[in-house]
Design an enzyme around this catalytic site. Structure first.
Site, PDB file in Angstrom:
ATOM      1  N   LYS A   4      54.960  30.205  36.533  1.00  0.00           N
ATOM      2  CA  LYS A   4      55.247  31.541  37.051  1.00  0.00           C
ATOM      3  C   LYS A   4      55.817  31.374  38.500  1.00  0.00           C
ATOM      4  CE  LYS A   4      51.469  33.298  34.331  1.00  0.00           C
ATOM      5  NZ  LYS A   4      49.986  33.763  34.240  1.00  0.00           N
ATOM      6  N   GLN A  62      44.636  34.535  37.603  1.00  0.00           N
ATOM      7  CA  GLN A  62      44.792  33.639  36.566  1.00  0.00           C
ATOM      8  C   GLN A  62      43.570  33.789  35.660  1.00  0.00           C
ATOM      9  OE1 GLN A  62      47.988  32.404  35.468  1.00  0.00           O
ATOM     10  NE2 GLN A  62      46.928  31.956  33.750  1.00  0.00           N
ATOM     11  N   ASP A 106      49.800  42.280  35.544  1.00  0.00           N
ATOM     12  CA  ASP A 106      49.398  41.699  34.230  1.00  0.00           C
ATOM     13  C   ASP A 106      49.057  42.977  33.404  1.00  0.00           C
ATOM     14  OD1 ASP A 106      49.508  39.066  33.758  1.00  0.00           O
ATOM     15  OD2 ASP A 106      47.672  38.612  34.825  1.00  0.00           O
TER      16      ASP A 106
END
Ligand code: NDP
Length: 303
Positions: free
Chosen positions: A52, A96, A119
């Site tokens: 990422k 994460q 997200d």
């Protein structure tokens, strides 16, 4: 049969974002900034985070990594999230997943300011997506929608079967495809995405084979190698394989190889379109995260 090239589409999206960043810089603006919070040293998570951050750098975004040891206290993680919520140099951030068991994932995700939730997992974004309002959409379903759109695969009136009801893939995917045509795709105005008749299946579903046989489009996100077999797919169906499974393979340097949830070799010849694993949905997830970061950057800076 066409194999959908997720790597190429993801590369196209990165190029589009890079060009957009160049325009922002030329106009005197600052680049978008994504922060990633990682707890512990789960090897898969560390790889995802590395990828990422690398992807951010490729398109000219700034990236920040905030790492904690696996035994970190919940209050410390929440404190870092609150600081990121307030930090005007950070446009969006993610935590994460998965988190170590002693941490309450729901509390942690809800501590994120939904305006910075790239997200798309905050209840506010999930709720907006469900209502068909403009929102930050969870990266994997967003990436799948983009693949369908860029391959001109219509969903209006189609029968779509989704296998898997997770909050990150199955449920938001179902919400997107059942909506009235999605308004935030101006480039594809002539294209209808949404308006599908969606069936959401899971481990308690009966007659999965029969249900799949009636589908024009099947999206599998179960984490079960070879779940979707040849005799479950009708001729000409579109198959999107979200699964990422490690299969032991001593012929590979790492001792394993990645496979999806679809028996690709036998299913592919029956399909009009199919995604491979790797190289299908996977690369799109990071590309969508970058798009989400650009989206919140623009929204929060009123660009
Ligand atoms: P979850 O484990 O959260 O959910 C799996 C879902 O599949 C559940 O709803 C489960 O049913 C259902 N399921 C499992 N086995 C069967 C079965 N035999 N028949 C029907 N349904 C079944 O997984 P995720 O959604 O997080 O991920 C799914 C897969 O996609 C994984 O392989 C993951 O690695 C991959 N993935 C890939 C991404 C990418 O970027 N390509 C991103 C995210 C995930 P029930 O609810 O009843 O348990």
């Amino acid at each position: 049969m066409t194999i959908i090239d997720g790597r190429q589409i993801a590369a196209d999206i990165r190029q589009e974002l890079k060009t957009e960043v160049e325009h922002i810089l030329k106009a005197g603006g600052r680049p978008p900034c994504l922060a990633v919070v990682i707890v512990g040293h789960n090897p898969a998570s560390e790889t995802y985070v590395r990828n990422k951050i690398k992807a951010c750098q490729q398109v000219g975004f700034r990236a920040k990594k905030i790492s904690f040891e696996a035994d970190v206290k919940q209050e410390e993680v929440i404190k870092a999230i609150e600081q990121l919520n307030e930090d005007s140099s950070v446009d969006g951030f993610i935590v994460q997943l998965p988190l170590p068991e002693h941490l309450n994932e729901t509390h942690i995700m809800q501590a994120i300011n939904y305006k910075k939730d790239v997200d798309g997992l905050h209840p506010m974004n999930v709720g907006k997506t469900a209502l068909g309002m403009p929102s930050v959409v969870s990266a994997t379903p967003k990436g799948i929608r983009e693949l369908l759109s860029r391959y001109n695969i219509q969903t209006e009136g189609k029968s779509v079967v989704i296998i898997g009801r997770s909050n990150i893939v199955g449920k938001p995917m179902a919400m997107l495809l059942m909506q009235k045509p999605y308004l935030s795709l101006p480039k594809m105005a002539s294209q209808t995405l949404g308006d599908a008749t969606v069936t959401l299946c899971h481990s308690k579903t009966r007659n999965l084979r029969q249900i799949c046989l009636g589908a024009d489009i099947i999206i599998v996100a179960a984490g079960q190698p070879n779940l979707l077999k040849q005799d479950m797919v009708k001729e000409g169906a579109v198959v999107i394989d979200v699964g990422i499974n490690r299969i032991e393979d001593n012929s590979q340097e790492k001792g394993y190889r990645l496979v999806g949830d679809v028996d690709f070799e036998n299913v592919a010849p029956k399909c009009s379109y199919i995604t491979p694993v790797p190289g299908g949905v996977g690369p799109m997830t990071i590309a969508s995260l970058l798009q989400n970061t650009m989206q919140v950057y623009k929204t929060n800076n009123r660009i």
